[in-house]
Each structure stands twice: as structure tokens, then as C-alpha cells.
Design a protein around this motif. Structure first.
Motif, PDB file in Angstrom:
ATOM      1  N   ILE A 183      17.865 -43.719 -34.257  1.00 35.58           N
ATOM      2  CA  ILE A 183      18.219 -45.139 -34.332  1.00 35.58           C
ATOM      3  C   ILE A 183      17.418 -45.927 -33.300  1.00 35.58           C
ATOM      4  N   LEU A 184      17.325 -45.368 -32.086  1.00 39.05           N
ATOM      5  CA  LEU A 184      16.571 -46.081 -31.046  1.00 39.05           C
ATOM      6  C   LEU A 184      15.102 -46.219 -31.443  1.00 39.05           C
ATOM      7  N   PHE A 185      14.530 -45.147 -31.994  1.00 38.02           N
ATOM      8  CA  PHE A 185      13.130 -45.222 -32.421  1.00 38.02           C
ATOM      9  C   PHE A 185      12.980 -46.249 -33.540  1.00 38.02           C
ATOM     10  N   GLY A 186      13.977 -46.267 -34.427  1.00 34.66           N
ATOM     11  CA  GLY A 186      13.950 -47.257 -35.494  1.00 34.66           C
ATOM     12  C   GLY A 186      13.924 -48.670 -34.917  1.00 34.66           C
ATOM     13  N   THR A 187      14.706 -48.876 -33.871  1.00 33.22           N
ATOM     14  CA  THR A 187      14.724 -50.193 -33.226  1.00 33.22           C
ATOM     15  C   THR A 187      13.348 -50.540 -32.669  1.00 33.22           C
ATOM     16  N   LEU A 188      12.707 -49.549 -32.040  1.00 37.98           N
ATOM     17  CA  LEU A 188      11.375 -49.809 -31.480  1.00 37.98           C
ATOM     18  C   LEU A 188      10.394 -50.171 -32.592  1.00 37.98           C
ATOM     19  N   ILE A 189      10.455 -49.426 -33.701  1.00 36.07           N
ATOM     20  CA  ILE A 189       9.541 -49.704 -34.802  1.00 36.07           C
ATOM     21  C   ILE A 189       9.796 -51.099 -35.349  1.00 36.07           C
ATOM     22  N   ASN A 197       7.335 -55.301 -23.525  1.00 29.71           N
ATOM     23  CA  ASN A 197       7.887 -54.645 -22.347  1.00 29.71           C
ATOM     24  C   ASN A 197       9.391 -54.815 -22.290  1.00 29.71           C
ATOM     25  N   ALA A 198       9.859 -56.025 -22.624  1.00 34.59           N
ATOM     26  CA  ALA A 198      11.295 -56.283 -22.570  1.00 34.59           C
ATOM     27  C   ALA A 198      12.052 -55.369 -23.524  1.00 34.59           C
ATOM     28  N   ILE A 199      11.429 -54.996 -24.627  1.00 34.23           N
ATOM     29  CA  ILE A 199      12.103 -54.136 -25.597  1.00 34.23           C
ATOM     30  C   ILE A 199      11.879 -52.655 -25.274  1.00 34.23           C
ATOM     31  N   PHE A 200      10.614 -52.299 -25.037  1.00 34.72           N
ATOM     32  CA  PHE A 200      10.280 -50.878 -24.956  1.00 34.72           C
ATOM     33  C   PHE A 200      10.827 -50.213 -23.704  1.00 34.72           C
ATOM     34  N   VAL A 201      10.769 -50.903 -22.573  1.00 38.79           N
ATOM     35  CA  VAL A 201      11.158 -50.226 -21.330  1.00 38.79           C
ATOM     36  C   VAL A 201      12.624 -49.785 -21.385  1.00 38.79           C
ATOM     37  N   PRO A 202      13.588 -50.705 -21.628  1.00 42.82           N
ATOM     38  CA  PRO A 202      14.976 -50.229 -21.637  1.00 42.82           C
ATOM     39  C   PRO A 202      15.274 -49.229 -22.740  1.00 42.82           C
ATOM     40  N   PHE A 254      13.219 -52.923 -10.228  1.00 44.36           N
ATOM     41  CA  PHE A 254      14.296 -52.096 -10.767  1.00 44.36           C
ATOM     42  C   PHE A 254      13.800 -51.155 -11.862  1.00 44.36           C
ATOM     43  N   TRP A 255      12.995 -51.710 -12.797  1.00 43.09           N
ATOM     44  CA  TRP A 255      12.574 -50.899 -13.936  1.00 43.09           C
ATOM     45  C   TRP A 255      11.618 -49.802 -13.520  1.00 43.09           C
ATOM     46  N   THR A 256      10.750 -50.094 -12.536  1.00 46.11           N
ATOM     47  CA  THR A 256       9.850 -49.050 -12.062  1.00 46.11           C
ATOM     48  C   THR A 256      10.651 -47.903 -11.466  1.00 46.11           C
ATOM     49  N   LEU A 257      11.628 -48.275 -10.624  1.00 45.58           N
ATOM     50  CA  LEU A 257      12.418 -47.230  -9.982  1.00 45.58           C
ATOM     51  C   LEU A 257      13.218 -46.436 -11.010  1.00 45.58           C
ATOM     52  N   SER A 258      13.794 -47.115 -11.988  1.00 45.71           N
ATOM     53  CA  SER A 258      14.564 -46.350 -12.979  1.00 45.71           C
ATOM     54  C   SER A 258      13.662 -45.464 -13.800  1.00 45.71           C
TER      55      SER A 258
END
Lengths: 134, 613
Positions: free
Chosen positions: B337-343, B372-377, B430-434
Motif C-alpha cells: 500500500i505504501l509503495f502504491g502511494t509513492l507510485i 521529498n515531502a512525500i517520499f521521505v516520510p 529531524f528528517w536527516t536524523l530519523s
């Protein structure tokens, strides 16, 4: 039978709700990250906030390129209107006076402060003579 | 030439498997020989062929004469079809004739090939000639494409794209047959993993090429052309994962079937986007509505037929087994499902400018911030689910308690490293550290798996473990590259020295260097690092004879953790030069991680095909 139906209904509703929420979030992310494209003549007719990143495309006006150390300033024109651009950095090889260019940046005091300067190229990677997309 | 291609049409009408198989082989060899003739035409500078005249040149080395074939539209499509049919031929060779799905699979492959061949013949015939008077010399291949890496990047990518035709063909054949006892998933696993590896390799090569050739110093630009390669990759990744689930049991079968259709249609969609020029891209290739329309119609037809077939068979596919929560399947389906969201998001990013312009008559573009806003999280979330799935078993709920001990170790160690990064390197994003934390946790957890595999003979799929370590490394490298890299433009005269980040940069020399088919201005820079070591970098500017085009050649000095990357710009009136210097941290590690994944993929495919036979 009824219990199964109810269960299915709940599943379907759940799926719909999550995908609606997901799509909403994605489209919101999309809307806040769009770069609008303008031609120089359009730019001052629109109300563009200073913190909005925009793209401006046109021709580099002949004789307008000025350099000072790593700073470069030039005028983009579509022969109906024009705008000053300032940029700090390397411009691409295809950047030339009288040639097409697309600038990504922010407006400040009627000047475009560039983040990035792109020269356009087609399949043969040649600078196009006049055709900038309107 | 046209006659040769029509052979393919036959292979659908005949239902005797042996005959199908033979006809396929024969027509394939005839077709293949036409490609060899074409290569020979290119090598022997036969400029009566329009395409060769436009893209090759007498002065080119033989290697580039061959690679010029796939430097533009017609030849690329030719190569694409050659690979498509080659996959079919290899499948034909390696699959025994008593396989129930073989004839139909070959039929699907043939129909797809015929569709593309018609496309080639009707809209973009590579054999078109200029007669009676051929030009004496060709127009030359574009200089930025005269690069060994770019000569092999498209073939690798196409191998990956069209390799999924096997999975697609099998899936359609399976749906057609409607016999749920046929275990097609097992048969396509190794095929799909090989294709996935090729696709990964192709994308990685393209990214590396862009890094050193285009002079921007990045590895990914979220350009539409890159995005349409990313989408099939994402779908393929989800596909091979759910394939491994459904080859064990009939669970996730629906996912697997849908994904196999999705992967192949996204590959074709990529061809459509790139070849129609409908999307404004920095490297948009061609602008031909006729081609676009044909491809779109063809893809639409394929997808529609596949989905119709799918919906007819839907009831048969419903599995009475339920996915047990906290089983391996459950995590795979969450990540699907997550991959589907990315696609979906990538597709939206690619198509939104078109839709927006149509609706509001306003040109827009979607840049890196959105992706970036979508893919990183989402990627990080998918990695967390991946982490949980490490200890799970197929069709069994796993015991949360078993998670404690290995997790304790990996989370503590990663936590300490991340804290050090925060403290010493003063990374505060924050995102780099996570990303750092999650990447490290995954790697360390998998290292524990490897330890148990060797020390205690505890079962693990070693290749998959290695591939996932590659993923962890990739995430870490991207995060660090993004956070720690820096660049600056310098204005410098010859024999001057500037300081950038504790490095002395001296402009020591400037000379003209003649090349085989270009003139070059070469600048020489001496860089002294804080420890007193010196390095010479020689960025160039080249002017190619045939097209008069100027290109920038970057100078890169690679170290273990960073690249020093220099390009020269223009000369100013006072004789000084504009020079760009970048410190690109961990950038090699990005491709290195990709290579790990590719290697693991090929090895996995090898072991799968051995265990099958």
C-alpha cells in the motif's frame, strides 16, 4: 450472512476513508510545492507573493548580461515585457545572449533572485532559436 | 524489412505448443539478424540510412558508432523491441514445452512485440533511407552522449523494463487459463528478480552519468524522465516482494497479479512519456504527437484487456485464507500500500502540470520539494514495517517478545551513532536524523541476522538480507549527502588562491588541449586539504566540431567519504574565471548501495532458478 455484509461494508468504508485522507494529504503537499511558470510580460500583471518560488522563461536580452565576480545579472524578455534577473553561480553552457532560458527563483523589488538558471534544449541538445513555450 | 516482422503475427494462431515455440524461435532469429544488419550498417558508416546519417559520424570510434543506434528515438525503440523479443526467446529456450502456460505466455509476448513493431514501422522506421544521394558524413552523436556509461545505460534500463514482459505474459496467461492450481508465481520469480536487478542497475548508471556529465553535481533531479523510470521500479519492488509471498501460498495473489500488470504498464507508460514529449522535461527527447497517440492507444488497450480479464477471474482468485495479522504477508501488504502511494504521488507529480494547464491555462511545474515531502516520510515508514517483518514468519503471527533482544542491541547502537552525528557533525534536521537512525537500525538488525546465519545456522535468505542492507545504506547515504554537501562559485584568476572550507584552491594553469573530435580548454587547480595533502583537478570546457556545441567536463576527485567536484564556467572581461567547487558527501555510497542491491538481486535470481530446476 448479514454479519459478513456488515463486515464488508466497514472494510470498504475504511478503505475509502484512508485513501481519501491519503489523497487529500498528497494533493495538499502538491499544491504547496508548485512552481508557477510565467513569461516576462505576464509577471507584473499577476499578484505573486515574494515567498513563492516561480519559473520565468524567455530570451536573454542581447547586451543585457552584466557580471561582477560570481554574480551575474541579465534581462529576460519575451519582446512584450521584460524582467531583471540576478544570480550567483555558474550559468549553463547553453546560456547565451539572445537564447532561451528558464529561471527558477523568487521575486524581490521587481527583480527575480534566481536559485537556478536552466538553458533549454531539445532532443539534439541545441539551444532553440526562439521557441520558448508560452 | 517489413516482411520479416510479419512473421510474428503467426505465432498466436497456432495452438500446438511445439509449433508456437518453434515459430517464435525462427521469427526471433530473423528479427535478430535484422538488428545485426543494422549494427553493421552503423559500423560501416552507411549514411544512406537516414537515422544513421543523423546520429553517427565517420570520426566516431566504433564503440560510439554502435551506441549511436540507441542515442535517439527510432534506434532506441528498435533496441527495446529486440530486448522484448530476446526475453521471450530466452524464456522459450529455458521453459519446457509441457508447462501449461507456455504457449499463451509466448502469445502475449508476441502480441506485445507486434504492437511495438507496428509502432516502429508506422511512425518511426529506423531503416528509412535517404536516396538517391546519401550525405558524405553523418551529423554526429550528441557529445554529452559520447560516454561509455551512457552507451550501456539505456540497454540496461530497457532490459529491466521489458524483462517484466515474462511476468506480465505469465500473469495474463494464468488469468486466461483460469485454473487456480497453476503455480505461475514460482516460475516467474527468478525472471522478475533479474529484471528488477537490470532496472536498478540502469537507473543507478543513469544517475551516475548525470552526476559527472551534466555538471550539476546531483544524483537525482526528480525530472519527469527519471520519475517514469522510478515508477516501474517501485512497482517492481513491490511486485517481487508480494511474489515471494504468493509463491509460497495463494495469499496475496490478487496483489501479485495486479502488480505484474502495473509494472509492465508503467514500463510502457514510461516509453510513452519519454517518446511523446508530452511532458516538459529538462531532457525531453522528442516531440511527436503521432507517436504519442499510437503508444497511448496501445498501452490503453493492453491495460484495459488485462484489467477486464482480471475482473472476470476475480471470484476465482478470492482466497479463503485470511492474512494473519503480524505475519510476514501482513507487513508485505502494508508496504504494498505504501509503495502504491509513492507510485500514485509520482504519477500525480508527473501528470499534474498537464492537468493544471488544461484546467487553468497556467503552466506549472512540480519540483523536488513535493517529492521529498512525500517520499521521505513514506519510505521511512515502509522501513519501520520492514524492520518488524524481519522476525516474522509466513502465515504466522509473530511473537512480540522475540523482538526485544535483537532490537535492543540495534536500536541502542544506532541511537548512539545518531546522537554522535547530532553532537559532532551538528546535524539538526529531524528528517536527516530519523533517516540515519532507521537506516542504521535496519543494517545492524540484518547484521545480527547474518551472524545467526553463520554462527548458529539459523535460516535466512542471505541475498535478500544483503539487498536490504543495501537499502539501509542507501537511506543513510542520501540523508548524509543531502545534509552535509556544500558548494560555492568562486571568481578566480590564474595563479590566484582562494580558501573554501579549509581547503586552498589555487588556479595553476590553463591550456588548450585538442581532442579527437573537439577542442578543449583545460584548467588546472591545485587543492591543498587541511592536512597538507595536495590534489590536482582539471575541469574542461569542450567545443565539438560537428555540432559546434560547448560542453563542460567536470573534474572529480573521489575520497572515501566525499567527492571534490569542480566545473569551470565562463571567463569574465578582466580575465578571471567563474569556477564552481562542490564537496559532495557520501555520494559514491549512494551508487555503491545500489550496486549491492543489484548484485544481491542477480545472486538471488541465480539461486532461485537453481532451486527450481
Amino acid at each position: 450472512m448479514k454479519a459478513i455484509r456488515k463486515e464488508r461494508l466497514i472494510t470498504v468504508l475504511l478503505i475509502l476513508a484512508t485513501s481519501a485522507l491519503g489523497s487529500f494529504l498528497i494533493i495538499r503537499a502538491l499544491d504547496s510545492n508548485l512552481d508557477f511558470f510565467f513569461t516576462p510580460s505576464e509577471i507584473f500583471n499577476e499578484d505573486i507573493p515574494n515567498n513563492k518560488r516561480i519559473k520565468v522563461g524567455g530570451m536573454v536580452l542581447e547586451g543585457s548580461v552584466l557580471r561582477d565576480k560570481t554574480n551575474i545579472s541579465f534581462v529576460i524578455t519575451d519582446y512584450k515585457g521584460s524582467i531583471d534577473v540576478r544570480f550567483d553561480g555558474l550559468v549553463p553552457d547553453l546560456f547565451k545572449e539572445g537564447s532561451g532560458v528558464v529561471v527558477l527563483g523568487y521575486l524581490k523589488d521587481e527583480t527575480l533572485i534566481a536559485e537556478d538558471v536552466l538553458a533549454k534544449h531539445d532532443e539534439n541538445y541545441m539551444p532553440p532559436s526562439i521557441d520558448i513555450k508560452n | 524489412m517489413c516482411f520479416i516482422f510479419s512473421f510474428f503475427l503467426n505465432s498466436k494462431d497456432i495452438f500446438i505448443i511445439n509449433l508456437v515455440s518453434r515459430i517464435y524461435t525462427h521469427s526471433f532469429f530473423i528479427f535478430l539478424s535484422s538488428f545485426f544488419i543494422y549494427i553493421w550498417l552503423a559500423i560501416s558508416d552507411n549514411f544512406s540510412v537516414l537515422y544513421i546519417a543523423q546520429h553517427s559520424n565517420i570520426n566516431l570510434p566504433v564503440f560510439y558508432k554502435i551506441s549511436s543506434i540507441w542515442s535517439a528515438h527510432e534506434g532506441s525503440m528498435f533496441l527495446w523491441i529486440i530486448f522484448l523479443t530476446s526475453w521471450g526467446a530466452v524464456y522459450n529456450l529455458l521453459t519446457s514445452n509441457d508447462q501449461p502456460l507456455k504457449a499463451k505466455t509466448l502469445g502475449v509476448i508476441s502480441i506485445t512485440s507486434v504492437g511495438f513493431l507496428l509502432f516502429l514501422l508506422l511512425t518511426s522506421n529506423p531503416f528509412e533511407t535517404i536516396l538517391p544521394v546519401p550525405p558524405e558524413n553523418g551529423a554526429d552523436i550528441n557529445p554529452v552522449l559520447q560516454d561509455p556509461l551512457l552507451a550501456i545505460h539505456p540497454p540496461m534500463l530497457y532490459m529491466g523494463y521489458v524483462g517484466f514482459v515474462i511476468a506480465f505474459g505469465q500473469a495474463i496467461a494464468f488469468l486466461f487459463e483460469g485454473n487456480t492450481n497453476i503455480r505461475w508465481e514460482k516460475q516467474v520469480r527468478s525472471w522478475s528478480v533479474v529484471s528488477w536487478s537490470f532496472l536498478t542497475l540502469g537507473i543507478a548508471l543513469g544517475s551516475w552519468w548525470a552526476y559527472y556529465e551534466l555538471g550539476w553535481g546531483g544524483y537525482w533531479f526528480w525530472d519527469p524522465v527519471e520519475n517514469v523510470a522510478l515508477m516501474p521500479w517501485l512497482a517492481a519492488t513491490a511486485f517481487i516482494h508480494s511474489l515471494s509471498a504468493s509463491s509460497k501460498s495463494s495469499i496475496l495473489r490478487i496483489w501479485t497479479l495486479l502488480l505484474s500488470i502495473l509494472v509492465f504498464s508503467l514500463s510502457l507508460f514510461g516509453a510513452f512519456i519519454v517518446r511523446s514529449g508530452i511532458i516538459d522535461s529538462v531532457h525531453s527527447f522528442a516531440n511527436d504527437p503521432e507517436r504519442g497517440l499510437y503508444l497511448l492507444a496501445f498501452i490503453g488497450l493492453l491495460v484495459m484487456i488485462s484489467l477486464l480479464l482480471f475482473s472476470f477471474r476475480f471470484n476465482l482468485l478470492l482466497s479463503n485464507k485470511k492474512i494473519i495479522s503480524l505475519s510476514k504477508e501482513s507487513f508485505i501488504s502494508i508496504n504494498n500500500i505504501l509503495f502504491g502511494t509513492l507510485i500514485f504521488s509520482t504519477m500525480l507529480g508527473v501528470m499534474y502540470p498537464l492537468i493544471y494547464e488544461f484546467l487553468y491555462d497556467q503552466k506549472i511545474s512540480v519540483g523536488a520539494p513535493f517529492y521529498n515531502a512525500i517520499f521521505v516520510p513514506i519510505t521511512l515508514l515502509a522501513c519501520i514495517f520492514l524492520y518488524f517483518s524481519i522476525d516474522t514468519k509466513w502465515q504466522q503471527s509473530f511473537n512480540l517478545k522475540s523482538l526485544y533482544r535483537p532490537s535492543f542491541l540495534s536500536i541502542t547502537v544506532s541511537g548512539i551513532i545518531v546522537f554522535l552525528a547530532f553532537y559532532k557533525l551538528s546535524i539538526t534536521n529531524f528528517w536527516t536524523l530519523s533517516s540515519l537512525l532507521i537506516g542504521l537500525i535496519i543494517i545492524i538488525r540484518y547484521l545480527i541476522v547474518i551472524y545467526f546465519y553463520f554462527a548458529h545456522k539459523k535460516f535466512a535468505n542471505l541475498y535478500s538480507v544483503i539487498a536490504h542492507c543495501g537499502l539501509g545504506l542507501l537511506i543513510i547515504s542520501i540523508a548524509l549527502n543531502n545534509n552535509l554537501s556544500s558548494e560555492r562559485a568562486l571568481n578566480i584568476k590564474i595563479n590566484e588562491t582562494e580558501i573554501y572550507k579549509d581547503h586552498q584552491v589555487s588556479f595553476t594553469n590553463l591550456k588548450m588541449v585538442p581532442g579527437p573530435n573537439f577542442d578543449s580548454v583545460q584548467a588546472e587547480f591545485l587543492i591543498v586539504n587541511p592536512n597538507g595533502k595536495t590534489y590536482t583537478l582539471t575541469p574542461e570546457k569542450r567545443k565539438y566540431f560537428a555540432r559546434g556545441q560547448v560542453t563542460t567536463e567536470t573534474a572529480i576527485r573521489a575520497f572515501f567519504l566525499k567527492d571534490i567536484y569542480m566545473t569551470i564556467g565562463d571567463q569574465l572581461d578582466d580575465g578571471s574565471w567563474i569556477v564552481n567547487i562542490q564537496f559532495n558527501m557520501f555520494i559514491r555510497w549512494i551508487w555503491f548501495s545500489a550496486i549491492i542491491m543489484v548484485a544481491a538481486g542477480f545472486l538471488l535470481a541465480h539461486s532461485l532458478s537453481r532451486s527450481r530446476s
